[in-house]
Design an enzyme around this catalytic site. Sequence first.
Site, mmCIF file in Angstrom:
data_model
loop_
_atom_site.group_PDB
_atom_site.id
_atom_site.type_symbol
_atom_site.label_atom_id
_atom_site.label_comp_id
_atom_site.label_asym_id
_atom_site.label_seq_id
_atom_site.Cartn_x
_atom_site.Cartn_y
_atom_site.Cartn_z
ATOM 1 N N GLU A 76 47.600 32.362 40.121
ATOM 2 C CA GLU A 76 48.796 32.730 40.885
ATOM 3 C C GLU A 76 49.955 31.785 40.596
ATOM 4 O OE1 GLU A 76 47.226 34.959 44.954
ATOM 5 O OE2 GLU A 76 48.232 33.022 45.115
ATOM 6 N N GLY A 135 37.614 33.567 53.803
ATOM 7 C CA GLY A 135 36.281 34.036 54.179
ATOM 8 C C GLY A 135 36.271 35.529 54.439
ATOM 9 N N HIS A 194 37.205 26.496 52.598
ATOM 10 C CA HIS A 194 37.580 26.724 51.191
ATOM 11 C C HIS A 194 38.497 27.920 50.999
ATOM 12 C CE1 HIS A 194 34.943 30.187 50.900
ATOM 13 N NE2 HIS A 194 35.016 30.236 49.585
ATOM 14 N N HIS A 215 38.429 35.678 41.732
ATOM 15 C CA HIS A 215 39.111 34.699 40.875
ATOM 16 C C HIS A 215 40.516 35.172 40.530
ATOM 17 C CE1 HIS A 215 34.858 33.307 39.549
ATOM 18 N NE2 HIS A 215 35.249 32.727 40.668
#
Length: 508
Positions: A233, A434, A431, A230
Amino acid sequence: MTDSVVRGFEDELSFIEKIDSVRYRVKKGFVPNMNVDGMIYVNDSIKDYLYEELEQYSKRGVSGFLPAVKQIANVASLPGIVGHSLGMPDIHSGYGFSIGNVAAFDTEDPLSIVSPGGVGFDINCGVRLLRTNLTEKDIEPIKEQLCQSLFDHVPVGVGSKGVIPMNIKTLNQALEMGVDWSLGEGYAWVEDKEHCEEYGRMLNADPTKVSERAKKRGLPQLGTLGAGNHYLEVQVVDEIYDKAAANKMGIDRQGQICIMIHSGSRGLGHQVATDSLTLMEKAMARDHIHLNDKQLACSRINSTEGQDYLSGMAAAANFAWVNRQSMTFLTRQAFAKAFNSTPDDLDMHVIYDVSHNIAKFEEHNVNGRPKKLLVHRKGATRAFAPHHPLIPVDYQFTGQPVLIGGTMGTCSYVLTGTELGMNETFGSTCHGAGRSCSRNKSRNNLSYTDVLDSLQAKGISIRVASPKLVMEEAPESYKDVVQVIETCHKAGISKKSVKLRPIAVIKG
């Protein structure tokens, strides 16, 4: 029981068929009882990670999680699955389902299931992107002060506690109402919820299906970033690929400043998943559900356990949206203070907010006719096409914005959904980058001082609550996000819109 079929590597490969340069079919028979084929979206360089993992498994058998390709196939054996068990380019092995797995189940089939492993422990882990009217030149003179201000405003780290006032009554309201609760409490702008997946609120949420233990874990954590992958930024628009789509998002020039917030449901979501898995493991014998892998613990969608999980998961998802909304409020405060302005004057609007770990009822075409499906996305992003009724008016002509976080110190991307994606992947895409190696291996192979020095050498300001955890999230621990994005773009399941470069990173 865990799939016990262990063949030689060459025999394993005989079940994997290359369709084109970015699609590989995992054929029935690869594991027992497959109801559909698997389909994995990878290019040659990403494919090597999967093949190497499978080869090691062929030599040594089970050690920790099954290889991602096996997990994709085991999900294909679950009752009620339709289409394919899908693997996105950022796929890597996880609990039961691989991370990067998408699977849809026919709600008309009484045997269809819901599986917490198909959502993950961090329910509605997701990403939010804000734009501003600032440029990199505006930020540069005060970058360190801004970075510190964000670190001071947004609680980060494993044991971090939120600054948003919360008691059990207001927690239950937040679990039920999602961003609507934030709006009522003054932590959101009216238009914020319009730019959230599900408008920031799953309507089937039931706080009574969230255990007291889960609530106790979540109570002090609202408005906290957490640790692991998490982050918050500050990013710069580095490249615009689709000007029309970018303009609709309020991104109109290179050098423009955006802020990305990546967080989830913290300990509350984890506990909801844990509680449900325990109950489902007991219910499977009653319902005669037999699995290749016990980590795929599940229940019939219409069973008490299935319905209770979906209601509790929705409440945890609402908690995650409130969490990101609370951090949006704190981020707006930090920027306003740093620039002696107001968030409104700085044009700090939400571009979009997406979930990466969730199961939702959606309508999709299956074999030429519309069906109501329960779509599980674990480490995957909804990517709906233009003109879809569930995306905001602003994005009707461009498709839903899809937010893809890079690794620490590498670029992030904004994509848009496509019609081909609706037809092939139930409107889903990747997403992130990876993982390419385990957290443990990262800790053993990398020095946190080297990682921090590398970021500073790139001109990236960083604040970290737990420096020794930084190695786990170093770029070396992940696949190349560019390869992941290009694979999705080439496959046509999502379309590149904007590339974002980090200049300041806040991590737990």
